[in-house]
Scaffold this motif. Structure first.
Motif, PDB file in Angstrom:
ATOM      1  N   PHE A 210      36.287  44.114  53.399  1.00  0.00           N
ATOM      2  CA  PHE A 210      37.424  44.630  54.244  1.00  0.00           C
ATOM      3  C   PHE A 210      38.781  43.565  54.032  1.00  0.00           C
ATOM      4  O   PHE A 210      39.822  43.731  53.764  1.00  0.00           O
ATOM      5  N   ALA A 211      38.297  42.316  54.129  1.00  0.00           N
ATOM      6  CA  ALA A 211      39.098  41.128  54.129  1.00  0.00           C
ATOM      7  C   ALA A 211      39.640  41.126  52.572  1.00  0.00           C
ATOM      8  O   ALA A 211      40.987  40.740  52.551  1.00  0.00           O
ATOM      9  N   PHE A 212      38.835  41.424  51.821  1.00  0.00           N
ATOM     10  CA  PHE A 212      39.255  41.117  50.208  1.00  0.00           C
ATOM     11  C   PHE A 212      40.402  42.267  49.886  1.00  0.00           C
ATOM     12  O   PHE A 212      41.343  41.852  49.469  1.00  0.00           O
ATOM     13  N   PHE A 213      39.951  43.405  50.128  1.00  0.00           N
ATOM     14  CA  PHE A 213      40.754  44.510  49.910  1.00  0.00           C
ATOM     15  C   PHE A 213      42.255  44.441  50.436  1.00  0.00           C
ATOM     16  O   PHE A 213      43.348  44.654  49.720  1.00  0.00           O
ATOM     17  N   LEU A 214      42.191  44.240  51.628  1.00  0.00           N
ATOM     18  CA  LEU A 214      43.406  44.113  52.599  1.00  0.00           C
ATOM     19  C   LEU A 214      44.423  43.032  52.005  1.00  0.00           C
ATOM     20  O   LEU A 214      45.484  42.988  51.592  1.00  0.00           O
ATOM     21  N   SER A 215      43.554  41.910  51.811  1.00  0.00           N
ATOM     22  CA  SER A 215      44.503  40.667  51.158  1.00  0.00           C
ATOM     23  C   SER A 215      44.855  40.965  49.850  1.00  0.00           C
ATOM     24  O   SER A 215      46.097  40.310  49.544  1.00  0.00           O
ATOM     25  N   PHE A 216      43.959  41.684  49.044  1.00  0.00           N
ATOM     26  CA  PHE A 216      44.437  41.946  47.768  1.00  0.00           C
ATOM     27  C   PHE A 216      45.910  42.654  47.637  1.00  0.00           C
ATOM     28  O   PHE A 216      46.508  42.387  47.019  1.00  0.00           O
ATOM     29  N   LEU A 217      45.744  43.703  48.617  1.00  0.00           N
ATOM     30  CA  LEU A 217      47.077  44.455  48.746  1.00  0.00           C
ATOM     31  C   LEU A 217      48.441  44.034  49.205  1.00  0.00           C
ATOM     32  O   LEU A 217      49.152  43.767  48.643  1.00  0.00           O
ATOM     33  N   VAL A 218      48.094  42.779  50.182  1.00  0.00           N
ATOM     34  CA  VAL A 218      49.067  41.963  50.411  1.00  0.00           C
ATOM     35  C   VAL A 218      49.501  41.127  49.754  1.00  0.00           C
ATOM     36  O   VAL A 218      50.853  41.014  49.435  1.00  0.00           O
ATOM     37  N   VAL A 219      48.696  40.316  48.904  1.00  0.00           N
ATOM     38  CA  VAL A 219      49.269  39.137  47.921  1.00  0.00           C
ATOM     39  C   VAL A 219      49.633  40.096  46.784  1.00  0.00           C
ATOM     40  O   VAL A 219      50.682  39.831  46.166  1.00  0.00           O
ATOM     41  N   GLY A 220      49.004  41.220  46.356  1.00  0.00           N
ATOM     42  CA  GLY A 220      49.694  41.963  45.275  1.00  0.00           C
ATOM     43  C   GLY A 220      51.270  42.434  45.625  1.00  0.00           C
ATOM     44  O   GLY A 220      52.232  42.313  44.786  1.00  0.00           O
ATOM     45  N   TYR A 221      51.420  42.744  46.914  1.00  0.00           N
ATOM     46  CA  TYR A 221      52.882  43.227  47.421  1.00  0.00           C
ATOM     47  C   TYR A 221      53.788  41.859  47.271  1.00  0.00           C
ATOM     48  O   TYR A 221      54.796  42.097  46.744  1.00  0.00           O
ATOM     49  N   TYR A 222      53.179  40.659  47.681  1.00  0.00           N
ATOM     50  CA  TYR A 222      54.182  39.638  47.636  1.00  0.00           C
ATOM     51  C   TYR A 222      54.342  39.182  46.148  1.00  0.00           C
ATOM     52  O   TYR A 222      55.513  38.837  45.835  1.00  0.00           O
ATOM     53  N   TRP A 223      53.481  39.300  45.325  1.00  0.00           N
ATOM     54  CA  TRP A 223      53.435  39.129  43.959  1.00  0.00           C
ATOM     55  C   TRP A 223      54.600  40.243  43.396  1.00  0.00           C
ATOM     56  O   TRP A 223      55.649  39.732  42.558  1.00  0.00           O
ATOM     57  N   PHE A 224      54.444  41.384  43.866  1.00  0.00           N
ATOM     58  CA  PHE A 224      55.666  42.520  43.393  1.00  0.00           C
ATOM     59  C   PHE A 224      57.079  42.054  43.813  1.00  0.00           C
ATOM     60  O   PHE A 224      58.028  42.172  42.975  1.00  0.00           O
ATOM     61  N   MET A 225      57.298  41.847  44.959  1.00  0.00           N
ATOM     62  CA  MET A 225      58.466  41.226  45.592  1.00  0.00           C
ATOM     63  C   MET A 225      59.013  40.053  44.855  1.00  0.00           C
ATOM     64  O   MET A 225      60.050  39.947  44.648  1.00  0.00           O
ATOM     65  N   HIS A 226      58.098  38.961  44.771  1.00  0.00           N
ATOM     66  CA  HIS A 226      58.564  37.872  43.854  1.00  0.00           C
ATOM     67  C   HIS A 226      59.122  38.431  42.426  1.00  0.00           C
ATOM     68  O   HIS A 226      60.131  37.707  42.026  1.00  0.00           O
ATOM     69  N   HIS A 227      58.306  39.341  41.872  1.00  0.00           N
ATOM     70  CA  HIS A 227      58.904  39.720  40.490  1.00  0.00           C
ATOM     71  C   HIS A 227      60.358  40.261  40.673  1.00  0.00           C
ATOM     72  O   HIS A 227      61.200  40.021  39.884  1.00  0.00           O
ATOM     73  N   ARG A 228      60.579  41.182  41.795  1.00  0.00           N
ATOM     74  CA  ARG A 228      61.534  41.988  41.824  1.00  0.00           C
ATOM     75  C   ARG A 228      62.752  41.029  42.128  1.00  0.00           C
ATOM     76  O   ARG A 228      63.669  40.967  41.719  1.00  0.00           O
ATOM     77  N   ILE A 229      62.432  39.949  43.024  1.00  0.00           N
ATOM     78  CA  ILE A 229      63.379  38.898  43.403  1.00  0.00           C
ATOM     79  C   ILE A 229      64.041  37.951  42.166  1.00  0.00           C
ATOM     80  O   ILE A 229      65.179  38.016  41.874  1.00  0.00           O
ATOM     81  N   PHE A 230      63.053  37.437  41.227  1.00  0.00           N
ATOM     82  CA  PHE A 230      63.396  36.911  40.232  1.00  0.00           C
ATOM     83  C   PHE A 230      64.118  37.785  38.970  1.00  0.00           C
ATOM     84  O   PHE A 230      64.692  37.021  38.289  1.00  0.00           O
ATOM     85  N   GLY A 231      64.076  39.073  39.309  1.00  0.00           N
ATOM     86  CA  GLY A 231      64.368  39.670  38.244  1.00  0.00           C
ATOM     87  C   GLY A 231      66.102  40.108  38.562  1.00  0.00           C
ATOM     88  O   GLY A 231      66.565  40.344  37.509  1.00  0.00           O
ATOM     89  N   TYR A 232      66.502  39.814  39.561  1.00  0.00           N
ATOM     90  CA  TYR A 232      67.741  39.766  40.069  1.00  0.00           C
ATOM     91  C   TYR A 232      68.623  38.175  40.017  1.00  0.00           C
ATOM     92  O   TYR A 232      69.737  38.350  39.953  1.00  0.00           O
ATOM     93  N   LEU A 233      67.580  37.437  39.887  1.00  0.00           N
ATOM     94  CA  LEU A 233      68.344  36.077  39.618  1.00  0.00           C
ATOM     95  C   LEU A 233      69.110  35.787  38.217  1.00  0.00           C
ATOM     96  O   LEU A 233      68.378  36.186  37.236  1.00  0.00           O
ATOM     97  N   ARG A 234      70.270  35.036  38.275  1.00  0.00           N
ATOM     98  CA  ARG A 234      70.993  34.936  37.009  1.00  0.00           C
ATOM     99  C   ARG A 234      70.779  33.338  36.749  1.00  0.00           C
ATOM    100  O   ARG A 234      71.373  32.810  35.738  1.00  0.00           O
ATOM    101  N   ARG A 235      70.754  32.511  37.845  1.00  0.00           N
ATOM    102  CA  ARG A 235      70.655  31.131  37.812  1.00  0.00           C
ATOM    103  C   ARG A 235      69.693  30.529  38.764  1.00  0.00           C
ATOM    104  O   ARG A 235      69.146  31.340  39.309  1.00  0.00           O
TER     105      ARG A 235
END
Length: 201
Positions: free
Chosen positions: A45-70
């Motif tokens: 349970f701890a693994f699957f929940l944490s995998f989803l949360v870290v995966g979501y943070y990774w997704f948001m990280h990519h989204r944020i950096f996709g908007y960066l120009r500098r």
């Protein structure tokens, strides 16, 4: 960006290392193996929940950096802070998997995940304040949507912390609020954007 991806990848891989295969010497039958696997349920349970949360943070990280120009020094430092939080996560995940019914372990886990999300929100806040690191034409709706979506997970985990001292099970159940909170944010932001477009016609 490649360094950040590597840290996320390593951290998310390390999450599973806490789940140990039952010792052959301790398992003398199929029934004993089933019982041993059942005992690992909290760790699964701890693994699957944490995998989803870290995966979501990774997704948001990519989204944020996709908007960066500098990029600037402050952004690099904030990003390092985020990666520090991500790299640390396997420890609270292991602690939670072993002691999930104890409030201190649950609080430590929720606080670590909340802190990671808060730092990620600061990354976006820094990049978009005055449009310093993003396209100046980036619309306010997108800025707010990304910001609130970045804050959704840490907000839910932060709210669960006081609940953990009352009833750890309630705190864990409260994490299910993440999905409806994200839907509400997207729905309200979409209505706000539609109203703004209608008003500009």
């Amino acid at each position: 960006m490649l360094f950040s991806d590597a840290v996320f990848a390593i951290a998310i891989t390390l999450l599973v290392l806490e789940i140990k295969v039952p010792e052959r010497e301790a398992v003398g039958s199929a029934a004993a193996l089933v019982a041993a696997l059942g005992a690992l349920t909290p760790k699964f349970f701890a693994f699957f929940l944490s995998f989803l949360v870290v995966g979501y943070y990774w997704f948001m990280h990519h989204r944020i950096f996709g908007y960066l120009r500098r990029c600037d020094d402050a952004l690099v430092l904030i990003n390092l802070g985020l990666l520090l939080c991500v790299a640390f996560l396997p420890f609270p995940v292991a602690l939670f998997g072993s002691f999930r019914h104890y409030a201190p372990a649950l609080v430590f886990y929720a606080a670590a995940l909340a802190a990671t999300g808060v730092v990620q929100s600061l990354l976006w806040l820094h990049a978009t304040r005055g449009r310093r690191l993003v396209d100046p034409r980036l619309d306010g709706h997108t800025v707010r949507l990304v910001y609130f979506r970045a804050l959704a997970l840490p907000a839910v985990f932060a709210i669960s912390i006081p609940l953990a001292f009352v009833n750890p099970t309630w705190a864990m159940v409260s994490w299910a609020l993440v999905a409806p909170v994200l839907r509400i944010i997207r729905s309200r932001m979409q209505r706000s954007a539609d109203a703004a477009r209608a008003g500009s016609r």
